[in-house]
Design an enzyme around this catalytic site. Sequence first.
Site, PDB file in Angstrom:
ATOM      1  CE  LYS A 120     -20.234  -8.998 -46.882  1.00 45.15           C
ATOM      2  NZ  LYS A 120     -20.489 -10.859 -46.074  1.00 45.15           N
ATOM      3  CG  ASN A 121     -19.010  -9.639 -50.354  1.00 46.10           C
ATOM      4  OD1 ASN A 121     -19.715 -10.555 -49.104  1.00 46.10           O
ATOM      5  ND2 ASN A 121     -19.277  -8.720 -51.079  1.00 46.10           N
ATOM      6  NE  ARG A 153     -25.306 -18.763 -52.138  1.00 48.16           N
ATOM      7  CZ  ARG A 153     -25.667 -19.942 -51.811  1.00 48.16           C
ATOM      8  NH1 ARG A 153     -26.835 -20.129 -50.326  1.00 48.16           N
ATOM      9  NH2 ARG A 153     -25.793 -20.893 -52.575  1.00 48.16           N
ATOM     10  CB  CYS A 212     -29.245 -11.903 -47.565  1.00 51.61           C
ATOM     11  SG  CYS A 212     -28.466 -10.765 -45.964  1.00 51.61           S
ATOM     12  NE  ARG A 234     -27.293 -15.751 -52.023  1.00 55.77           N
ATOM     13  CZ  ARG A 234     -26.124 -14.426 -51.122  1.00 55.77           C
ATOM     14  NH1 ARG A 234     -26.073 -13.781 -51.662  1.00 55.77           N
ATOM     15  NH2 ARG A 234     -27.228 -14.211 -50.099  1.00 55.77           N
ATOM     16  CG  ASP A 271     -23.555  -7.145 -52.621  1.00 50.39           C
ATOM     17  OD1 ASP A 271     -25.060  -7.403 -53.110  1.00 50.39           O
ATOM     18  OD2 ASP A 271     -22.431  -7.386 -53.206  1.00 50.39           O
ATOM     19  CB  VAL A 320     -27.765 -10.310 -59.815  1.00 54.96           C
ATOM     20  CG1 VAL A 320     -27.288 -10.898 -58.992  1.00 54.96           C
ATOM     21  CG2 VAL A 320     -26.981  -9.175 -60.819  1.00 54.96           C
ATOM     22  NE  ARG A 351     -24.963 -12.101 -42.567  1.00 55.26           N
ATOM     23  CZ  ARG A 351     -24.813 -12.153 -44.370  1.00 55.26           C
ATOM     24  NH1 ARG A 351     -25.833 -11.016 -44.442  1.00 55.26           N
ATOM     25  NH2 ARG A 351     -24.433 -12.498 -45.554  1.00 55.26           N
TER      26      ARG A 351
END
Length: 419
Positions: A22-23, A93, A117, A122, A306, A328, A398
């Site tokens: 996904k990222n 985002r 989320c 951020r 994550d 983080v 998601r």
Amino acid sequence: MDKLVIVGGKALEGETRISGAKNATLPILAACLLAEGPSLVRNVPHLHDVTTSIELLSGMGVRVTLADGMGLEVDAGAVDNVHAPYDLVKTMRASILVLGPLVARFGRADVSLPGGCAIGSRPVNLHIDGLAAMGADIRVENGYIRASAGRLKGARIVLETVTVTGTENLMMAATLAEGTTVIENAAREPEVVDLACFLNRMGARVQGAGTDTLVIEGVKRLHGTEYEVMPDRIETGTYLIAGAITGGLITLKNIRQGTLDAVLAKLQEAGAQIRCADNMITLDMRGRRPRAVDVRTAPYPAFPTDMQAQFMALNAIAEGTATMVETVFENRYMHVQEMERMGADIRVQGNVAVVHGVERLTGAPVMATDLRASAGLVLGALVAEGETEVDRIYHIDRGYECIEEKLGQLGACIRRIPQ
């Protein structure tokens, strides 16, 4: 709103396939805005965030069509709108990633401030400051980032903090800038590398991906290409923990081992036996209770934030006590209260969570609060005695493609109930 119903206590066995990341997919789709011709992007996961990204691009005039089942053809040749509306951006985002490509290729952008989320602050100031350094005129008003520029100019940009989306946005913008851009303190994540590889396949000149310094020599135009998105390392880690937490034996296909070093080291420390070969990985935890492992999250190549919630679930039933430190995001322990409903013994002070392993969890109704928290709750449910209902699973949709089907392939007793 759908929910998952899971009956725990069964050791997982079997094999399943890992989806595209996904990222990596989301920035690659945004990067298609830079090309004058169509691109074919393969290994695209079927996720809610990907659907949102397609809706966002389609609203700008980008033509997105399905190709051979797991691919998308993306053609930005007829873009007639540079507006990214609040209704779409607020849910994801990563929508901020259209900002750099729009300014670089079309000279303007009107992008809503993002959502996603609720795991902590951020800020987008690093994106804005970087584009301003390349010559963009940017105003933030009425909840929107309004940017305009002629051709962007190469610049030296030193990021205050490591930011994945900030690095990606500025790298994409720099590909069409005049001159050379240097981005220092850049993110090193594999997904950033995957984006850089895609950009270079389109004719960009990006060097240094995977290090903390990127050097981008701008070109006048980019062309379409064909590309296959990397496998999802977070999905891979999540399913490996599913095997470990249940005392199972599982094999995952379509993995990239080199992106998982920190996670695999912690799984082996917990007692798992791991074998890797030919883009496959096998985890064997049969007959063993996991050992508690300390975790400290940090930007890649350190342990990923994550994966923190998933390892908390593992530590909740492990032998011993683990200390987990989240560096983080400042608001990423919202799953703790839900895990405690299942019998976990967790104490949180600031960004430190101390997890005392218990011999068993018990099923309970729980509520997902964000994407990775929901994965942690599903993992806890797999090992809990009795039935667990995980509500608000739109979070998990998601980032995890058909999670109930894949866990079902491994023998889990899990079903989705529409509401």
